[in-house]
Design an enzyme around this catalytic site. Structure first.
Site, PDB file in Angstrom:
ATOM      1  N   SER A   1       0.809  -1.210   0.000  1.00 46.29           N
ATOM      2  CA  SER A   1       0.000   0.000   0.000  1.00 46.29           C
ATOM      3  C   SER A   1       0.850   1.272   0.000  1.00 46.29           C
ATOM      4  O   SER A   1       1.590   1.527  -0.946  1.00 46.29           O
ATOM      5  CB  SER A   1      -0.961  -0.044   1.194  1.00 46.29           C
ATOM      6  OG  SER A   1      -1.987   0.905   1.066  1.00 46.29           O
TER       7      SER A   1
ATOM      8  N   ASP B   1      -5.982  -3.912  -1.565  1.00 45.30           N
ATOM      9  CA  ASP B   1      -4.873  -3.514  -0.696  1.00 45.30           C
ATOM     10  C   ASP B   1      -4.187  -4.732  -0.074  1.00 45.30           C
ATOM     11  O   ASP B   1      -4.833  -5.586   0.533  1.00 45.30           O
ATOM     12  CB  ASP B   1      -5.426  -2.604   0.395  1.00 45.30           C
ATOM     13  CG  ASP B   1      -4.359  -1.891   1.187  1.00 45.30           C
ATOM     14  OD1 ASP B   1      -3.413  -2.560   1.635  1.00 45.30           O
ATOM     15  OD2 ASP B   1      -4.459  -0.662   1.354  1.00 45.30           O
TER      16      ASP B   1
END
Length: 443
Positions: free
Chosen positions: A89, A269
């Site tokens: 991320s 993510d």
């Protein structure tokens, strides 16, 4: 009434939008890994950069800048000793940029990403609500296109040669497993990692569920024969670990040899599965065997290897522990269990890798001793592994109190970015494991 009509129109438009196109291409021609620059010396560093939006990217930037400005016992910057970065991320935003630009990128990343204001759709936006019904309040034009226009241009994963090897980590929603942007994982879907745009890969790593629509990839299973051989071997090993077993099953799904017949991967993510990017290292070690996740060249040149986890964790402020038994309300009961699950999962991934280090160290020694003499004049068993974790708690007390609850937004105020970067430099400068690399080796 007109507001209702407007919202209904948005919902209808959202439902009629063309499906997201896969970001990857089939494997064809020469299969090759993306190796990046070769690290120097026999002290090697493997970094794991956590997720956490601009908060994490700012903190990690400070750590990397300090490594660049600190010299090892050989007189070379410690940043040149980095063999591999695994990231998630917000950490992936920086890791990918560093992979493209090397040390010079540590001076331009702020301008390219951290200094920019990035407005994304939220639940207060009718467009955001409409998008959420299609899997994310923000689609590719709010994520991939922004990253492409402002940070990475049209660079592909094959262009990442100025910095160390980088593994960007996402989460496969269907299989509940990590999916890493390495050729090993791309072999599972018979695809070519080098052709994927960096912006697409980073978008997959940072696509927070609901806020962003999943990034889609396609499996070209017809181009490969059967499941990868390692999956059968690993599934037959009862000690391989459940996360590794499940990833092996995912690879079999990718090849269409199961009832799932999985043609598409929906990636979100990487922090959903593992916010530190450590699970993919476990899969690589089990699937490829020694010396992975190090390359053969790295494993032969190394005498000391430091696995350094940089955890820019978000600690949500809590007050219910200070009050009566009825102090926990709806807000706390919505977020606190999620925070607990995330924190426990992060600790577990770190503890698992730490517990495996002695076995991995022995596997590397055995592998080195099985290789032809490399002319370096050192014992083949002369390699030692170490591990340490850097967190916000390593900040100075006043820094920690000011920054510990910084939100994980995609952009932050200038003064917060600067404070986080300074703090990252400080914790790296004080870290004892890195300090050891500044001194000579002991026999």
């Amino acid at each position: 009434m007109r507001s209702l009509v407007f919202v209904l129109a948005l919902l209808t438009t959202a439902c009629a939008t063309a499906p997201t196109a896969p970001i990857n291409a089939p494997l064809g021609g020469l299969r090759a890994n993306v190796d990046g620059r070769a690290p120097v010396g026999d002290d090697l560093i493997v970094l794991a950069l956590s997720g956490g939006g601009a908060r994490a990217a700012s903190f990690h930037l400070g750590v990397l800048q300090q490594l660049r400005d600190t010299h090892g016992h050989d007189g070379r910057p410690l940043s040149e000793h980095i063999a591999l970065i695994t990231s998630v991320s917000g950490g992936s935003v920086l890791a990918a940029y560093y992979g493209l630009h090397g040390d010079a990128g540590l001076d331009t990343f702020d301008t390219a990403y951290l200094s920019r204001s990035w407005d994304v759709r939220g639940p207060s936006s009718p467009f955001g609500v409409a998008g959420a019904l299609r899997g994310g309040m923000n689609g590719p034009q709010q994520l991939t296109e922004w990253l492409s226009a402002n940070v990475y241009g049209q660079a592909t994963m094959g262009d990442m040669r100025q910095g160390p090897r980088v593994i960007l980590n996402a989460t496969d929603l269907y299989n509940s497993t990590p999916f890493a942007f390495t050729q090993f994982f791309f072999d599972g879907i018979c695809s070519d990692l080098r052709q994927v745009h960096v912006a697409d890969a980073v978008a997959a790593s940072m696509a927070v569920p609901v806020a962003f629509r999943p990034v889609v990839m396609e499996s070209y299973a017809s181009r490969c024969a059967g499941p990868p051989a390692w999956t059968t071997r690993v599934l037959g090993d009862r000690g391989a670990g459940e996360n590794v077993h499940q990833t092996a099953r995912a690879f079999q799904n990718y090849r269409g040899d199961t009832s799932a017949a999985q043609r598409y991967l929906h990636l979100v993510d990487g922090g959903v599965a593992d916010n530190l990017g450590m699970l993919s290292l476990q899969v690589l070690r089990a699937g490829e065997g020694a010396p992975s996740p190090l390359t053969a060249r790295e494993a032969l040149q190394a005498r000391r290897v430091l696995f350094l986890v940089v955890n820019a964790e978000y600690i949500r402020p809590r007050t219910f522990q200070q009050h009566g038994t009825d102090a926990i309300g709806a807000y706390e009961m919505m977020y606190s269990p999620v925070d607990v699950a995330t924190e426990v999962a992060k600790r577990a991934s770190v503890d698992t890798w730490r517990a495996q280090l002695p076995a991995y160290q022995q596997a590397l020694r055995d592998w080195r001793c099985s290789q032809p003499v490399n002319g370096r004049g050192v014992r083949c068993d002369d390699i030692a592994l170490n591990m340490d974790v850097i967190t916000f708690r390593d900040m100075e007390p006043m820094e920690y109190e000011a920054l510990y609850d910084t939100e994980t937004n995609v952009s932050l105020p200038r003064e917060t970015v600067d404070a986080l970067t300074r703090a990252g430099r400080g914790v790296a400068a004080r870290n004892a494991a890195l300090a050891a690399f500044r001194g000579p080796m002991t026999n």
